[in-house]
Design an enzyme around this catalytic site. Structure first.
Site, PDB file in Angstrom:
ATOM      1  N   HIS A  82     -10.457   1.447   1.522  1.00  0.00           N
ATOM      2  CA  HIS A  82      -9.779   3.055   1.681  1.00  0.00           C
ATOM      3  C   HIS A  82     -10.829   3.696   1.588  1.00  0.00           C
ATOM      4  O   HIS A  82     -10.757   4.579   3.396  1.00  0.00           O
ATOM      5  CB  HIS A  82      -8.720   2.910   0.880  1.00  0.00           C
ATOM      6  CG  HIS A  82      -7.351   3.091   0.566  1.00  0.00           C
ATOM      7  ND1 HIS A  82      -6.457   2.889   2.543  1.00  0.00           N
ATOM      8  CD2 HIS A  82      -6.660   1.910   0.141  1.00  0.00           C
ATOM      9  CE1 HIS A  82      -5.130   2.957   1.596  1.00  0.00           C
ATOM     10  NE2 HIS A  82      -4.942   1.996   0.792  1.00  0.00           N
ATOM     11  N   HIS A 138      -9.200  -3.603  -2.328  1.00  0.00           N
ATOM     12  CA  HIS A 138      -7.748  -2.792  -2.121  1.00  0.00           C
ATOM     13  C   HIS A 138      -8.746  -1.325  -1.675  1.00  0.00           C
ATOM     14  O   HIS A 138      -9.152  -0.537  -1.363  1.00  0.00           O
ATOM     15  CB  HIS A 138      -6.671  -2.654  -2.222  1.00  0.00           C
ATOM     16  CG  HIS A 138      -5.838  -2.294  -1.835  1.00  0.00           C
ATOM     17  ND1 HIS A 138      -4.273  -2.998  -1.137  1.00  0.00           N
ATOM     18  CD2 HIS A 138      -5.584  -0.636  -2.054  1.00  0.00           C
ATOM     19  CE1 HIS A 138      -4.033  -2.265  -0.103  1.00  0.00           C
ATOM     20  NE2 HIS A 138      -3.977  -0.882  -0.981  1.00  0.00           N
ATOM     21  N   GLU A 139      -8.861  -0.953  -2.566  1.00  0.00           N
ATOM     22  CA  GLU A 139      -9.497   0.885  -2.455  1.00  0.00           C
ATOM     23  C   GLU A 139     -10.427   1.216  -2.113  1.00  0.00           C
ATOM     24  O   GLU A 139     -10.870   1.933  -1.788  1.00  0.00           O
ATOM     25  CB  GLU A 139      -9.375   1.313  -3.870  1.00  0.00           C
ATOM     26  CG  GLU A 139      -7.866   1.233  -5.075  1.00  0.00           C
ATOM     27  CD  GLU A 139      -6.333   2.021  -4.112  1.00  0.00           C
ATOM     28  OE1 GLU A 139      -6.722   2.644  -3.491  1.00  0.00           O
ATOM     29  OE2 GLU A 139      -5.621   1.154  -4.403  1.00  0.00           O
ATOM     30  N   CYS A 158       0.946  -1.040  -0.145  1.00  0.00           N
ATOM     31  CA  CYS A 158      -0.077  -0.279  -0.106  1.00  0.00           C
ATOM     32  C   CYS A 158       0.825   0.910  -0.212  1.00  0.00           C
ATOM     33  O   CYS A 158       2.305   1.142   0.521  1.00  0.00           O
ATOM     34  CB  CYS A 158      -1.006   0.264   0.861  1.00  0.00           C
ATOM     35  SG  CYS A 158      -2.168   1.392   1.353  1.00  0.00           S
TER      36      CYS A 158
END
Length: 229
Positions: free
Chosen positions: A187, A183-184, A141
């Site tokens: 966030h 993953h994004e 990351c």
């Protein structure tokens, strides 16, 4: 893909014609863009990465949104990375960008399902698993520089949301692209990949280069003592 009619800008405008409760966010983005070039990526420990984000509903206006998206693209490519979420540059809006040219060897492509992804803007994204298959691979990351760890994630997900023009997106992703969008999107919910990682797999970039560059993390799992799905 369903098509909507674009963004609505809610709430009453102030004297300058800008929605009053949106002004601080727009001002923050203007300040970030003032210097030009790549934006500063915030690191783990900054509260903006943990607070979650506001749903985008026109806070920036179309012109400022386009400039912000371009800044995210420049920053992601300069890092370099395959995705970047707005909180990673200090903006708590539900916006992320992804792009992966996937310049990897054939054995890595086959093992990880890593195929090229064109530049995409994800606005208000959400995902849900498709089926029960999970895949585990090392992830890194940009907000946790210098480290990687193994994360088991759904191998296929359905992503819903919009693009930067307000057009609805409803799409299924598999392989490495599925990992990127998860993953994004995480966030945007205040979740870092470390929250989902096998803690015993945590490895420095140096260790990754020297020991764990194989297409799958099976050897790392045996040596470091963690389980794979």
């Amino acid at each position: 893909m369903r098509i909507t009619l674009g963004w609505k800008v809610p709430c009453h405008p102030d004297a300058m014609g800008t929605p009053s409760h949106h002004a601080p966010l727009a001002e923050r983005v203007e300040q970030l863009l003032a210097d030009g070039g790549p934006l500063r990526i915030v690191a783990a420990g900054d509260p903006v990465l943990r607070r979650g984000t506001e749903r985008y509903d026109g806070q920036l206006g179309s012109a400022l949104l386009a400039r912000f998206v371009e800044a995210l693209r420049v920053t992601m490519r300069a890092a370099p990375g395959v995705g970047l979420a707005a909180p990673q540059v200090g903006v708590p809006l539900r916006i992320a960008v992804i792009e992966d040219p996937a310049p990897v060897p054939e054995e890595v492509r086959l093992a990880r399902g890593r195929v090229p992804q064109p530049f995409r803007v994800l606005v208000n994204p959400a995902y849900e698993p498709v089926g029960g298959t999970r895949a585990a691979f090392f992830e890194g990351c940009l907000s946790v520089p210098g480290w990687q760890a193994v994360v088991a994630r759904p191998a296929e997900v359905r992503l819903t949301g919009q693009d930067e023009h307000g057009r609805a997106v409803d799409e299924v992703f598999g392989g490495w692209p599925a990992r990127i969008v998860q993953h994004e999107t995480d966030h945007l919910d205040g979740v870092l990949y470390l929250d989902r990682a096998e803690s015993r797999s945590l490895s420095s970039n140096q260790a990754m280069t020297e020991r764990w560059s194989q297409p799958t993390p099976q050897e790392a799992a045996r040596a470091l003592g963690f389980e794979l799905p």
